[in-house]
Design a protein around this motif. Sequence first.
Motif, PDB file in Angstrom:
ATOM      1  N   ALA A 130       0.815  -1.225   0.000  1.00 21.36           N
ATOM      2  CA  ALA A 130       0.000   0.000   0.000  1.00 21.36           C
ATOM      3  C   ALA A 130       0.849   1.276   0.000  1.00 21.36           C
ATOM      4  O   ALA A 130       0.627   2.168  -0.838  1.00 21.36           O
ATOM      5  CB  ALA A 130      -0.972  -0.012   1.179  1.00 21.36           C
ATOM      6  N   PRO A 131       1.824   1.432   0.910  1.00 19.28           N
ATOM      7  CA  PRO A 131       2.668   2.637   0.846  1.00 19.28           C
ATOM      8  C   PRO A 131       3.447   2.747  -0.459  1.00 19.28           C
ATOM      9  O   PRO A 131       3.631   3.848  -0.988  1.00 19.28           O
ATOM     10  CB  PRO A 131       3.612   2.475   2.046  1.00 19.28           C
ATOM     11  CG  PRO A 131       2.890   1.573   2.977  1.00 19.28           C
ATOM     12  CD  PRO A 131       2.132   0.632   2.103  1.00 19.28           C
ATOM     13  N   TYR A 132       3.901   1.605  -0.991  1.00 25.92           N
ATOM     14  CA  TYR A 132       4.633   1.634  -2.259  1.00 25.92           C
ATOM     15  C   TYR A 132       3.742   2.147  -3.385  1.00 25.92           C
ATOM     16  O   TYR A 132       4.147   3.006  -4.176  1.00 25.92           O
ATOM     17  CB  TYR A 132       5.148   0.236  -2.586  1.00 25.92           C
ATOM     18  CG  TYR A 132       5.919   0.161  -3.878  1.00 25.92           C
ATOM     19  CD1 TYR A 132       7.265   0.483  -3.922  1.00 25.92           C
ATOM     20  CD2 TYR A 132       5.289  -0.226  -5.066  1.00 25.92           C
ATOM     21  CE1 TYR A 132       7.977   0.418  -5.121  1.00 25.92           C
ATOM     22  CE2 TYR A 132       5.986  -0.291  -6.259  1.00 25.92           C
ATOM     23  CZ  TYR A 132       7.326   0.042  -6.281  1.00 25.92           C
ATOM     24  OH  TYR A 132       8.032  -0.019  -7.459  1.00 25.92           O
ATOM     25  N   ALA A 133       2.510   1.640  -3.450  1.00 25.38           N
ATOM     26  CA  ALA A 133       1.586   2.087  -4.497  1.00 25.38           C
ATOM     27  C   ALA A 133       1.268   3.570  -4.343  1.00 25.38           C
ATOM     28  O   ALA A 133       1.182   4.300  -5.332  1.00 25.38           O
ATOM     29  CB  ALA A 133       0.300   1.257  -4.436  1.00 25.38           C
ATOM     30  N   ALA A 134       1.104   4.025  -3.102  1.00 19.37           N
ATOM     31  CA  ALA A 134       0.819   5.443  -2.870  1.00 19.37           C
ATOM     32  C   ALA A 134       1.978   6.312  -3.342  1.00 19.37           C
ATOM     33  O   ALA A 134       1.778   7.384  -3.939  1.00 19.37           O
ATOM     34  CB  ALA A 134       0.543   5.684  -1.384  1.00 19.37           C
ATOM     35  N   ALA A 135       3.211   5.852  -3.112  1.00 13.70           N
ATOM     36  CA  ALA A 135       4.386   6.635  -3.522  1.00 13.70           C
ATOM     37  C   ALA A 135       4.500   6.726  -5.032  1.00 13.70           C
ATOM     38  O   ALA A 135       4.982   7.736  -5.572  1.00 13.70           O
ATOM     39  CB  ALA A 135       5.652   6.018  -2.937  1.00 13.70           C
ATOM     40  N   LEU A 136       4.053   5.696  -5.736  1.00 15.40           N
ATOM     41  CA  LEU A 136       4.131   5.723  -7.188  1.00 15.40           C
ATOM     42  C   LEU A 136       2.944   6.427  -7.835  1.00 15.40           C
ATOM     43  O   LEU A 136       2.886   6.564  -9.056  1.00 15.40           O
ATOM     44  CB  LEU A 136       4.273   4.308  -7.753  1.00 15.40           C
ATOM     45  CG  LEU A 136       5.741   3.914  -8.020  1.00 15.40           C
ATOM     46  CD1 LEU A 136       6.530   3.837  -6.734  1.00 15.40           C
ATOM     47  CD2 LEU A 136       5.820   2.612  -8.792  1.00 15.40           C
TER      48      LEU A 136
END
Length: 252
Positions: A130-136
């Motif tokens: 989830a944090p990775y997707a938000a960062a991208l």
Amino acid sequence: MDGRWIPYCGEAPGPDAWLSRWNLDPVLGTGLVLLALALWRLSAARAATSGQLRCLRCAWALTVLLYVSPLCALSSAFFTVRVIHHIALVLAIAPLVAIGLERWLRRLPTPLWACTALAAVAFWTWHAPAPYAAALASVTLYALMQLTLLASATAFWVAVRRSGAVAATGAILATTVLMGLLGALITFAARPLYAPHFASTLSWGVSPLQDQQLAGIVMWAPGSMAYLAAAMWIGWRWMGAERARGLRAEPA
């Protein structure tokens, strides 16, 4: 690539276009020019040792390679390349910065185990789906991801350099285990976890699960081995110093 997943480095390129995808972001370019001028002034003023200047120049060159060259765009396509970026950030750029800026970071409070925990939490957090997707999906969050990874890793290496050999080796070995565990979890996941790469690798003939598994192996093997090598180097130096101390203590 889904319109939601157009990260800082741009839309995921295909195999026929990625070599032409240089990042010409004026903000990044201005920052790199200013950093280059700062390094020139440090050299002219002799405000840092030659070794520190070499470390800072190497860190600058690696930053250009990771964020200006086509590798930046390729990290939009492959989670594996993104992982390589992050490993380079925490295992190459961060220690180079820790050495190069040692004079200016001297007063920074860096308790070893707190810095170890902080660096591990930052790395695990930004590699959770989830944090990775938000960062991208957000340039602001992407910048936050990069800065927190770099800052926490730099603090970790500053703390390691300030600590005794036994404590420093223990902290690095703990980080090795945590890096390997995260890599293993990613490698053996039964399904793709990282939404920004569900379709980004298909034009390359690679499935998102294959990309994810390779990324986990990279984190698990080379990433962990790099930390282990650092621990072994510290241990070797410590044993050499103890051996030399013992020889000096022997009666003539």
